[in-house]
Design a protein around this motif. Structure first.
Motif, PDB file in Angstrom:
ATOM      1  N   PHE A   1      18.723   4.053  25.854  1.00  0.00           N
ATOM      2  CA  PHE A   1      18.655   2.816  26.621  1.00  0.00           C
ATOM      3  C   PHE A   1      17.404   2.685  27.484  1.00  0.00           C
ATOM      4  CE2 PHE A   1      23.282   3.527  26.012  1.00  0.00           C
ATOM      5  CZ  PHE A   1      23.497   2.445  25.177  1.00  0.00           C
ATOM      6  N   GLY A   2      16.515   3.651  27.470  1.00  0.00           N
ATOM      7  CA  GLY A   2      15.244   3.521  28.163  1.00  0.00           C
ATOM      8  C   GLY A   2      15.256   3.862  29.639  1.00  0.00           C
ATOM      9  N   GLY A   3      16.235   4.606  30.108  1.00  0.00           N
ATOM     10  CA  GLY A   3      16.260   5.058  31.494  1.00  0.00           C
ATOM     11  C   GLY A   3      17.174   4.225  32.375  1.00  0.00           C
ATOM     12  N   PHE A   4      17.314   4.677  33.621  1.00  0.00           N
ATOM     13  CA  PHE A   4      18.239   4.053  34.566  1.00  0.00           C
ATOM     14  C   PHE A   4      17.802   2.658  34.989  1.00  0.00           C
ATOM     15  CE2 PHE A   4      19.138   8.550  35.015  1.00  0.00           C
ATOM     16  CZ  PHE A   4      20.525   8.558  35.010  1.00  0.00           C
TER      17      PHE A   4
ATOM     18  N   LEU B   1      19.280  -0.378  33.042  1.00  0.00           N
ATOM     19  CA  LEU B   1      20.729  -0.547  32.958  1.00  0.00           C
ATOM     20  C   LEU B   1      21.205  -1.676  33.858  1.00  0.00           C
ATOM     21  CD1 LEU B   1      21.856   3.188  33.120  1.00  0.00           C
ATOM     22  CD2 LEU B   1      21.500   1.785  31.096  1.00  0.00           C
ATOM     23  N   ALA B   2      22.256  -2.345  33.423  1.00  0.00           N
ATOM     24  CA  ALA B   2      22.867  -3.412  34.225  1.00  0.00           C
ATOM     25  C   ALA B   2      23.701  -2.801  35.347  1.00  0.00           C
ATOM     26  CB  ALA B   2      23.736  -4.288  33.337  1.00  0.00           C
ATOM     27  N   LEU B   3      24.034  -3.614  36.341  1.00  0.00           N
ATOM     28  CA  LEU B   3      24.800  -3.151  37.496  1.00  0.00           C
ATOM     29  C   LEU B   3      26.149  -2.556  37.085  1.00  0.00           C
ATOM     30  CD1 LEU B   3      25.237  -2.859  40.540  1.00  0.00           C
ATOM     31  CD2 LEU B   3      26.125  -5.198  40.531  1.00  0.00           C
ATOM     32  N   TYR B   4      26.824  -3.170  36.109  1.00  0.00           N
ATOM     33  CA  TYR B   4      28.139  -2.659  35.729  1.00  0.00           C
ATOM     34  C   TYR B   4      28.057  -1.250  35.137  1.00  0.00           C
ATOM     35  CZ  TYR B   4      27.580  -3.675  30.697  1.00  0.00           C
ATOM     36  OH  TYR B   4      27.178  -3.682  29.389  1.00  0.00           O
ATOM     37  N   ILE B   5      26.935  -0.912  34.539  1.00  0.00           N
ATOM     38  CA  ILE B   5      26.755   0.450  34.018  1.00  0.00           C
ATOM     39  C   ILE B   5      26.644   1.426  35.184  1.00  0.00           C
ATOM     40  CG2 ILE B   5      25.297   1.974  32.647  1.00  0.00           C
ATOM     41  CD1 ILE B   5      26.636  -0.037  30.900  1.00  0.00           C
ATOM     42  N   HIS B   6      25.917   1.056  36.232  1.00  0.00           N
ATOM     43  CA  HIS B   6      25.817   1.913  37.416  1.00  0.00           C
ATOM     44  C   HIS B   6      27.178   2.076  38.087  1.00  0.00           C
ATOM     45  CE1 HIS B   6      21.479   2.418  37.400  1.00  0.00           C
ATOM     46  NE2 HIS B   6      21.354   1.134  37.152  1.00  0.00           N
ATOM     47  N   ILE B   7      27.968   1.004  38.129  1.00  0.00           N
ATOM     48  CA  ILE B   7      29.320   1.092  38.683  1.00  0.00           C
ATOM     49  C   ILE B   7      30.162   2.046  37.846  1.00  0.00           C
ATOM     50  CG2 ILE B   7      31.462  -0.202  39.089  1.00  0.00           C
ATOM     51  CD1 ILE B   7      29.656  -2.620  39.816  1.00  0.00           C
TER      52      ILE B   7
ATOM     53  N   ILE C   1      38.083   0.445  33.009  1.00  0.00           N
ATOM     54  CA  ILE C   1      38.230  -0.300  31.756  1.00  0.00           C
ATOM     55  C   ILE C   1      37.925  -1.777  31.988  1.00  0.00           C
ATOM     56  CG2 ILE C   1      39.927  -1.115  30.059  1.00  0.00           C
ATOM     57  CD1 ILE C   1      41.215   1.687  30.272  1.00  0.00           C
ATOM     58  N   VAL C   2      38.393  -2.324  33.105  1.00  0.00           N
ATOM     59  CA  VAL C   2      38.121  -3.726  33.426  1.00  0.00           C
ATOM     60  C   VAL C   2      36.615  -3.942  33.604  1.00  0.00           C
ATOM     61  CG1 VAL C   2      38.460  -5.536  35.157  1.00  0.00           C
ATOM     62  CG2 VAL C   2      40.397  -4.129  34.420  1.00  0.00           C
ATOM     63  N   VAL C   3      35.976  -3.046  34.349  1.00  0.00           N
ATOM     64  CA  VAL C   3      34.527  -3.171  34.573  1.00  0.00           C
ATOM     65  C   VAL C   3      33.775  -3.039  33.251  1.00  0.00           C
ATOM     66  CG1 VAL C   3      32.522  -2.067  35.640  1.00  0.00           C
ATOM     67  CG2 VAL C   3      34.612  -2.379  36.960  1.00  0.00           C
ATOM     68  N   ALA C   4      34.150  -2.060  32.442  1.00  0.00           N
ATOM     69  CA  ALA C   4      33.446  -1.842  31.174  1.00  0.00           C
ATOM     70  C   ALA C   4      33.652  -3.007  30.207  1.00  0.00           C
ATOM     71  CB  ALA C   4      33.941  -0.543  30.539  1.00  0.00           C
TER      72      ALA C   4
ATOM     73  N   ARG D   1      29.518  -6.876  30.828  1.00  0.00           N
ATOM     74  CA  ARG D   1      28.403  -7.542  30.126  1.00  0.00           C
ATOM     75  C   ARG D   1      28.512  -9.050  30.182  1.00  0.00           C
ATOM     76  NH1 ARG D   1      28.814  -6.163  23.866  1.00  0.00           N
ATOM     77  NH2 ARG D   1      27.142  -7.651  23.832  1.00  0.00           N
ATOM     78  N   TYR D   2      29.719  -9.579  30.391  1.00  0.00           N
ATOM     79  CA  TYR D   2      29.895 -11.024  30.501  1.00  0.00           C
ATOM     80  C   TYR D   2      29.606 -11.538  31.900  1.00  0.00           C
ATOM     81  CZ  TYR D   2      32.130 -10.205  26.049  1.00  0.00           C
ATOM     82  OH  TYR D   2      32.385  -9.812  24.768  1.00  0.00           O
ATOM     83  N   LEU D   3      29.697 -10.641  32.902  1.00  0.00           N
ATOM     84  CA  LEU D   3      29.428 -11.028  34.272  1.00  0.00           C
ATOM     85  C   LEU D   3      27.969 -10.812  34.656  1.00  0.00           C
ATOM     86  CD1 LEU D   3      32.625  -9.498  35.921  1.00  0.00           C
ATOM     87  CD2 LEU D   3      32.213 -11.878  35.296  1.00  0.00           C
ATOM     88  N   ALA D   4      27.258 -10.025  33.869  1.00  0.00           N
ATOM     89  CA  ALA D   4      25.863  -9.692  34.191  1.00  0.00           C
ATOM     90  C   ALA D   4      24.930 -10.860  33.952  1.00  0.00           C
ATOM     91  CB  ALA D   4      25.408  -8.496  33.369  1.00  0.00           C
TER      92      ALA D   4
END
Length: 108
Positions: free
Chosen positions: A29-32, A35-41, A98-101, A105-108
């Motif tokens: 994915f090319g580093g931190f 990444l989208a916010l939900y991935i960090h969460i 699970i909810v965040v994952a 991507r739809y909230l980002a």
């Protein structure tokens, strides 16, 4: 029924999951920074879940095994109750994850 003798092998997954995940972040994915916010969460909650598991494994589970071996089932019940609470907390965090994952991507 859970065989307490074979449960000792499970902490290996606690090491393998973040190692392979961070490998994917860095190499796929090319580093931190990309990444989208939900991935960090998801990463933060995942680390918290691993820490809770490691605590349950190395503290109350170890005491549970010792008290069962000593025949002190009243004390063993207290350790088992704490493990149950920690695993319940991990379950709630996992369901939230699970909810965040699923929706991230739809909230980002």
């Amino acid at each position: 029924a859970v065989d307490l003798a074979t449960w000792d092998d499970d902490p290996a997954a606690v090491i393998l999951l973040p190692v392979t995940g961070y490998w994917m972040i860095l190499n796929v994915f090319g580093g931190f920074g990309s990444l989208a916010l939900y991935i960090h969460i998801m990463q933060g909650v995942g680390i918290l879940m691993m820490l809770i598991f490691l605590h349950a494994f190395f503290a109350p589970y170890r005491r549970l095994k010792q008290t069962v071996a000593a025949g002190d089932f009243a004390a063993a019940g207290k350790h088992l109750a704490l493990i149950r609470k920690l695993i319940g907390l991990n379950l709630i965090l996992g369901l939230a994850l699970i909810v965040v994952a699923s929706s991230g991507r739809y909230l980002a």
